[in-house]
Design an enzyme around this catalytic site. Structure first.
Site, PDB file in Angstrom:
ATOM      1  N   ASP A  16      91.155 -51.982  -7.315  1.00 59.03           N
ATOM      2  CA  ASP A  16      90.477 -50.416  -8.070  1.00 59.03           C
ATOM      3  C   ASP A  16      91.130 -49.906  -9.063  1.00 59.03           C
ATOM      4  O   ASP A  16      92.721 -50.679  -9.432  1.00 59.03           O
ATOM      5  CB  ASP A  16      91.056 -49.419  -6.667  1.00 59.03           C
ATOM      6  CG  ASP A  16      89.998 -47.438  -8.124  1.00 59.03           C
ATOM      7  OD1 ASP A  16      88.996 -47.799  -8.169  1.00 59.03           O
ATOM      8  OD2 ASP A  16      90.709 -47.358  -7.894  1.00 59.03           O
ATOM      9  N   GLU A  18      91.684 -46.940 -12.578  1.00 57.30           N
ATOM     10  CA  GLU A  18      91.307 -45.660 -12.907  1.00 57.30           C
ATOM     11  C   GLU A  18      90.984 -45.882 -14.416  1.00 57.30           C
ATOM     12  O   GLU A  18      92.634 -46.327 -15.307  1.00 57.30           O
ATOM     13  CB  GLU A  18      92.735 -44.864 -12.554  1.00 57.30           C
ATOM     14  CG  GLU A  18      92.614 -44.903 -11.124  1.00 57.30           C
ATOM     15  CD  GLU A  18      91.222 -43.903 -10.003  1.00 57.30           C
ATOM     16  OE1 GLU A  18      91.123 -42.931 -11.011  1.00 57.30           O
ATOM     17  OE2 GLU A  18      91.026 -43.652  -9.763  1.00 57.30           O
ATOM     18  N   HIS A 164      91.745 -40.835  -5.626  1.00 59.19           N
ATOM     19  CA  HIS A 164      91.518 -41.255  -6.990  1.00 59.19           C
ATOM     20  C   HIS A 164      92.667 -41.669  -7.312  1.00 59.19           C
ATOM     21  O   HIS A 164      92.900 -41.699  -8.745  1.00 59.19           O
ATOM     22  CB  HIS A 164      91.140 -40.252  -8.244  1.00 59.19           C
ATOM     23  CG  HIS A 164      89.226 -39.855  -7.300  1.00 59.19           C
ATOM     24  ND1 HIS A 164      88.596 -40.554  -7.781  1.00 59.19           N
ATOM     25  CD2 HIS A 164      88.995 -38.407  -6.209  1.00 59.19           C
ATOM     26  CE1 HIS A 164      87.156 -39.895  -7.271  1.00 59.19           C
ATOM     27  NE2 HIS A 164      87.831 -39.113  -7.019  1.00 59.19           N
ATOM     28  N   ASP A 169      93.084 -45.531  -3.330  1.00 55.85           N
ATOM     29  CA  ASP A 169      91.370 -45.973  -2.767  1.00 55.85           C
ATOM     30  C   ASP A 169      91.622 -47.175  -2.004  1.00 55.85           C
ATOM     31  O   ASP A 169      90.317 -47.104  -1.564  1.00 55.85           O
ATOM     32  CB  ASP A 169      90.879 -46.163  -4.197  1.00 55.85           C
ATOM     33  CG  ASP A 169      90.966 -44.232  -4.452  1.00 55.85           C
ATOM     34  OD1 ASP A 169      91.263 -44.003  -3.530  1.00 55.85           O
ATOM     35  OD2 ASP A 169      90.301 -44.109  -5.270  1.00 55.85           O
TER      36      ASP A 169
END
Length: 410
Positions: A16, A18, A164, A169
């Site tokens: 994941d 950000e 987040h 996550d």
């Protein structure tokens, strides 16, 4: 955090990212702020290794307040973090040659990774395959948990709030996947015990009775004699005439097994109530193609003999490729006062068990999660004709659709 342990390329790389948010007007794209990955053994579904790092963007001032409110990463947070060129080798080593997995990675994270490597003039890592759990769970688990956002799924299973942050996550995504797989396994194993109550926006799944529906009178393409197909004009209360397509002494009704969905529900045309006229596009075998071409030819000739000036629309889509034929299967809507639902019976076959999907109301979004491109479906449908404004042709009305699903989602 450094990657721990060793291993080959057989692990699944759940990851994941950000990022910053693009500036207004699209002047600034997404810049990486954090990357997190967990390598999972595909056999035991256990965490083998993990890695996460904050990343300092080239322009820390690009971190907007909306981004900070989402993940808490501000310019001060990444002030001493490495830049992407400093961590690119590690990211490449984790991802390259492995199966990639994550929630909505096909639509976002994969593109961000490729862009980040392109910006530093390096070839990006290439996956062995991609598992995007967003469309996967939408198709197999349905919208019983509401929308398919990771936060909603985690809340449904009592896994807490989404943070987040990349590594958190990823771990949440893996746990959601395990929970969904367990529920689907139990439902497939004991369909008569588990009666699933889902939000009205989706459907309620109940065990189907033996044989589902009465399939008497539905013919497979090889059972149809083209010479015995006829098209005749019959009286109609809605127009001057109506074409009826018959096989021998009765209306032509067809069934075909294992059709592959090419496109899900279309919303191109609306009915008088402003609802989309729903149909799905499926590939068809040559045997069905021959039957429908014969129907099309007879119906078109009958239409022309009745002095119709409407443009005839072929029932078979050629799609511009040789030996590539497809059709639209219409899913009719039935109004019941102010409400509306489908007259097509829809079933889901899970490991030999048949589950009937009963829709509480019209919800075309729910159908999107069922008729995903590539899904196989058994179709039972009747052959009708239509004349709408300046167009005429054959409409294939789905009476029953049976979707094939695997027992396990991973």
């Amino acid at each position: 955090m450094e990657m721990e342990g060793g291993g080959g390329r057989e692990e699944i790389a759940f990851f994941d990212v950000e990022t910053t948010l693009p500036g207004r007007g699209g002047g600034i794209g997404y810049s990486l702020l954090e990357f997190g990955a967990i390598l999972v053994s595909p056999r035991q579904l256990v965490e083998v290794r993990s890695y996460s790092t904050l990343i300092r963007p080239a322009d820390p001032s690009a971190i907007a307040s909306t981004s900070v409110r989402c993940n808490g990463i501000n310019p001060e947070t990444v002030a001493s973090a490495p830049s992407f060129p400093e961590v690119a080798d590690q990211v490449f080593a984790i991802l390259h040659g492995r199966v990639w997995a994550g929630h909505n990675i096909a639509g976002f994270d994969c593109a961000v990774i490729r862009e980040a490597f392109a910006e530093i003039g390096r070839a990006p890592p290439e996956p062995k395959g991609i598992i995007d759990t967003l469309p996967l769970l939408a198709q197999r688990f349905g919208r019983r948990a509401g929308d398919m956002k990771l936060a909603s799924l985690a809340s449904y299973f009592g896994l807490g709030q989404q943070k987040h942050r990349s590594l958190d996550d990823v771990r949440m995504n893996i746990e959601v996947l395990k929970c969904c797989a367990t529920v689907l396994f139990l439902e497939a194993s004991l369909p008569d015990v588990f009666s699933i109550k889902t939000p009205e926006m989706f459907c309620t799944i109940i065990p189907a009775s033996e044989g589902c529906n009465s399939f008497a009178g539905f013919l497979e393409p090889d059972e149809v004699s083209v010479q015995d197909i006829s098209a005749s004009i019959v009286p109609s209360s809605h127009c001057d005439h109506k074409l009826l397509i018959q096989h021998r002494d009765g209306p032509l009704q067809l069934c075909c097994m294992g059709l592959r969905v090419q496109f899900g529900p279309s919303r191109k045309f609306m009915d008088h109530a402003g609802r989309p006229k729903l149909n799905i596009v499926v590939d068809i075998p040559e045997s069905l193609c021959k039957v429908l071409e014969a129907c099309d030819l007879l119906a078109q000739k009958s239409s022309q003999n009745s002095s119709s000036r409407s443009e005839w629309k072929p029932v078979i889509r050629k799609d511009g490729y040789p030996n590539s034929n497809s059709i639209r299967l219409h899913i009719p809507i039935v109004a019941n006062g102010d409400a509306a639902t489908y007259s097509t019976e829809i079933y889901q076959k899970l490991s030999g068990n048949m589950l009937k999907l009963v829709f509480a109301k019209y919800d075309d979004v729910a159908l999107d999660s069922l008729f995903v491109p590539g899904t196989c479906v058994d179709a039972y449908f009747c052959v009708e004709t239509y004349a709408y404004e300046q167009y005429a042709g054959i409409r294939l009305v789905a009476k029953t659709l049976i979707l094939h699903s695997k027992q396990s989602i991973i």
